[in-house]
Design a protein around this motif. Structure first.
Motif, PDB file in Angstrom:
ATOM      1  N   UNK A  43       0.816  -1.199   0.000  1.00  0.00           N
ATOM      2  CA  UNK A  43       0.000   0.000   0.000  1.00  0.00           C
ATOM      3  C   UNK A  43       0.854   1.256   0.000  1.00  0.00           C
ATOM      4  N   UNK A  44       0.283   2.385  -0.404  1.00  0.00           N
ATOM      5  CA  UNK A  44       1.039   3.647  -0.377  1.00  0.00           C
ATOM      6  C   UNK A  44       1.484   4.015   1.031  1.00  0.00           C
ATOM      7  N   UNK A  45       2.681   4.585   1.101  1.00  0.00           N
ATOM      8  CA  UNK A  45       3.260   5.008   2.376  1.00  0.00           C
ATOM      9  C   UNK A  45       3.419   6.522   2.360  1.00  0.00           C
ATOM     10  N   UNK A  46       2.876   7.178   3.362  1.00  0.00           N
ATOM     11  CA  UNK A  46       2.870   8.631   3.414  1.00  0.00           C
ATOM     12  C   UNK A  46       4.283   9.208   3.510  1.00  0.00           C
ATOM     13  N   UNK A  47       4.541  10.264   2.701  1.00  0.00           N
ATOM     14  CA  UNK A  47       5.818  10.971   2.758  1.00  0.00           C
ATOM     15  C   UNK A  47       5.652  12.397   3.272  1.00  0.00           C
ATOM     16  N   UNK A  48       4.870  13.216   2.554  1.00  0.00           N
ATOM     17  CA  UNK A  48       4.751  14.639   2.880  1.00  0.00           C
ATOM     18  C   UNK A  48       3.331  15.140   2.631  1.00  0.00           C
ATOM     19  N   UNK A  49       2.995  16.218   3.348  1.00  0.00           N
ATOM     20  CA  UNK A  49       1.847  17.047   2.995  1.00  0.00           C
ATOM     21  C   UNK A  49       2.323  18.484   2.876  1.00  0.00           C
ATOM     22  N   UNK A  50       1.896  19.181   1.814  1.00  0.00           N
ATOM     23  CA  UNK A  50       2.213  20.588   1.607  1.00  0.00           C
ATOM     24  C   UNK A  50       0.903  21.354   1.516  1.00  0.00           C
ATOM     25  N   UNK A  51       0.866  22.533   2.115  1.00  0.00           N
ATOM     26  CA  UNK A  51      -0.398  23.251   2.201  1.00  0.00           C
ATOM     27  C   UNK A  51      -0.447  24.552   1.420  1.00  0.00           C
ATOM     28  N   UNK A  81      17.551   1.723  -3.027  1.00  0.00           N
ATOM     29  CA  UNK A  81      16.386   1.533  -2.160  1.00  0.00           C
ATOM     30  C   UNK A  81      15.338   2.636  -2.314  1.00  0.00           C
ATOM     31  N   UNK A  82      15.658   3.675  -3.070  1.00  0.00           N
ATOM     32  CA  UNK A  82      14.660   4.710  -3.367  1.00  0.00           C
ATOM     33  C   UNK A  82      13.762   4.304  -4.536  1.00  0.00           C
ATOM     34  N   UNK A  83      14.086   3.187  -5.177  1.00  0.00           N
ATOM     35  CA  UNK A  83      13.256   2.688  -6.278  1.00  0.00           C
ATOM     36  C   UNK A  83      11.866   2.367  -5.769  1.00  0.00           C
ATOM     37  N   UNK A  84      10.857   2.958  -6.412  1.00  0.00           N
ATOM     38  CA  UNK A  84       9.457   2.780  -6.013  1.00  0.00           C
ATOM     39  C   UNK A  84       8.603   3.604  -6.968  1.00  0.00           C
ATOM     40  N   UNK A  85       7.306   3.510  -6.804  1.00  0.00           N
ATOM     41  CA  UNK A  85       6.403   4.414  -7.505  1.00  0.00           C
ATOM     42  C   UNK A  85       6.023   5.538  -6.549  1.00  0.00           C
ATOM     43  N   UNK A  86       6.130   6.761  -7.011  1.00  0.00           N
ATOM     44  CA  UNK A  86       5.808   7.919  -6.187  1.00  0.00           C
ATOM     45  C   UNK A  86       4.476   8.513  -6.659  1.00  0.00           C
ATOM     46  N   UNK A  87       3.566   8.632  -5.723  1.00  0.00           N
ATOM     47  CA  UNK A  87       2.213   9.101  -6.014  1.00  0.00           C
ATOM     48  C   UNK A  87       1.991  10.490  -5.439  1.00  0.00           C
ATOM     49  N   UNK A  88       1.302  11.293  -6.199  1.00  0.00           N
ATOM     50  CA  UNK A  88       0.907  12.627  -5.764  1.00  0.00           C
ATOM     51  C   UNK A  88      -0.618  12.647  -5.644  1.00  0.00           C
ATOM     52  N   UNK A  89      -1.133  13.332  -4.656  1.00  0.00           N
ATOM     53  CA  UNK A  89      -2.589  13.424  -4.479  1.00  0.00           C
ATOM     54  C   UNK A  89      -2.948  14.801  -3.942  1.00  0.00           C
ATOM     55  N   UNK A  90      -4.138  15.277  -4.317  1.00  0.00           N
ATOM     56  CA  UNK A  90      -4.592  16.576  -3.829  1.00  0.00           C
ATOM     57  C   UNK A  90      -5.870  16.411  -3.029  1.00  0.00           C
ATOM     58  N   UNK A  91      -5.999  17.262  -2.060  1.00  0.00           N
ATOM     59  CA  UNK A  91      -7.190  17.334  -1.219  1.00  0.00           C
ATOM     60  C   UNK A  91      -7.774  18.723  -1.422  1.00  0.00           C
ATOM     61  N   UNK A  92      -9.057  18.787  -1.754  1.00  0.00           N
ATOM     62  CA  UNK A  92      -9.656  20.086  -2.012  1.00  0.00           C
ATOM     63  C   UNK A  92     -10.484  20.532  -0.815  1.00  0.00           C
ATOM     64  N   UNK A  93     -10.901  21.798  -0.830  1.00  0.00           N
ATOM     65  CA  UNK A  93     -11.581  22.380   0.318  1.00  0.00           C
ATOM     66  C   UNK A  93     -12.907  21.709   0.637  1.00  0.00           C
ATOM     67  N   UNK A  94     -13.650  21.325  -0.398  1.00  0.00           N
ATOM     68  CA  UNK A  94     -14.950  20.720  -0.144  1.00  0.00           C
ATOM     69  C   UNK A  94     -14.797  19.222   0.025  1.00  0.00           C
TER      70      UNK A  94
ATOM     71  N   UNK B  99      -4.752  16.130  12.198  1.00  0.00           N
ATOM     72  CA  UNK B  99      -3.689  15.190  11.879  1.00  0.00           C
ATOM     73  C   UNK B  99      -3.484  15.064  10.382  1.00  0.00           C
ATOM     74  N   UNK B 100      -3.892  16.097   9.636  1.00  0.00           N
ATOM     75  CA  UNK B 100      -3.681  16.070   8.182  1.00  0.00           C
ATOM     76  C   UNK B 100      -2.222  15.827   7.837  1.00  0.00           C
ATOM     77  N   UNK B 101      -1.328  16.349   8.627  1.00  0.00           N
ATOM     78  CA  UNK B 101       0.092  16.262   8.308  1.00  0.00           C
ATOM     79  C   UNK B 101       0.578  14.827   8.257  1.00  0.00           C
ATOM     80  N   UNK B 102      -0.173  13.918   8.780  1.00  0.00           N
ATOM     81  CA  UNK B 102       0.247  12.516   8.798  1.00  0.00           C
ATOM     82  C   UNK B 102      -0.408  11.701   7.700  1.00  0.00           C
ATOM     83  N   UNK B 103      -1.221  12.360   6.873  1.00  0.00           N
ATOM     84  CA  UNK B 103      -1.775  11.683   5.726  1.00  0.00           C
ATOM     85  C   UNK B 103      -2.724  10.560   6.089  1.00  0.00           C
ATOM     86  N   UNK B 104      -2.937   9.712   5.121  1.00  0.00           N
ATOM     87  CA  UNK B 104      -3.760   8.535   5.322  1.00  0.00           C
ATOM     88  C   UNK B 104      -2.858   7.345   5.632  1.00  0.00           C
TER      89      UNK B 104
END
Lengths: 111, 115
Positions: A43-51, A81-94, B99-104
């Motif tokens: 499963x995807x593993x969380x890296x970062x959130x940018x706001x 070991x950095x080999x992987x698929x990197x996914x980007x996702x967006x979260x919108x206000x609504x 806890x948004x900073x921790x993603x899903x």
């Protein structure tokens, strides 16, 4: 319609060869942009959130940046070991924190 | 270990059969989600839940049903399986907005093949 486009689709690097992955987005009301790493069969593993535009976050050899139209994931001196698929996702206000994903960039780092 | 657990990991179904994909989390998260991932495509949202007893459709809900009777569990039901439902299914959860900073947190997935 909200859209997330990642480029390139695939990238092959030599160990130590730095590069960047791109995530461009067209959404109304960006609440957050997420980067994930996904290894084969997992499963995807969380890296970062940018706001907000101008924000940067770092983790080991990875640095994520955000502008009003796109985000970059910079990989400095990558290792196999950095080999992987990197996914980007967006979260919108609504909505209830649902994420819209790009198709991903498959990164292969050769020794 | 805390996290999201999905079962089964693999399953082969015949066309027209039904099954339930199980998802449970032990982090007391209110928000839970089901995504499917097809080769070369991004993850697509099937259904989501914002708490026990509350569910809503995502982008691709046709052919699926969900229920959320407890905070921990969020099963996905496939009725009358079709080849188009061949995919890898991921369950995910997250806590409150602070806890948004921790993603899903994602489970390890269920690989389903319909033949």
């Amino acid at each position: 319609e909200d859209q997330v486009t990642q480029s390139p689709e695939a990238l092959r690097l030599q160990e130590g060869e730095s590069s960047s992955l791109n995530c461009s987005y067209t959404v109304s009301g960006l609440r957050g942009l997420f980067w994930y790493r996904q290894d084969p069969g997992k499963g995807p593993e969380f890296l970062f959130t940018l706001y907000s535009a101008g924000e940067e976050k770092e983790k080991e050899r990875l640095k994520a940046t955000l502008t009003k139209k796109e985000s970059f994931l910079h990989i400095t001196a990558p290792k196999p070991e950095d080999s992987a698929t990197y996914l980007c996702a967006v979260q919108i206000d609504s909505g209830y924190s649902t994420l819209t994903f790009g198709k991903g960039t498959m990164l292969l780092v050769s020794p | 270990n805390a996290g999201v657990t999905q079962t089964p990991k693999f399953r082969i179904l015949k066309i027209g059969q039904s099954m339930t994909l199980q998802c449970t989390q032990d982090m007391n998260h209110n928000y839970m989600y089901w995504y499917r991932q097809d080769p070369g495509m991004g993850l697509k949202l099937i259904y989501y839940s914002v708490g026990a007893g509350i569910t809503d459709k995502g982008e691709v809900p046709n052919g699926y049903n969900v229920s959320r009777s407890t905070t921990e569990d969020f099963p996905l039901r496939l009725e009358l399986a079709a080849p188009s439902q061949t995919s890898v299914y991921f369950c995910a959860s997250r806590g409150s907005f602070v806890s948004d900073a921790y993603g899903y947190t994602f489970g390890s997935g269920t690989r389903l093949t319909v033949v």
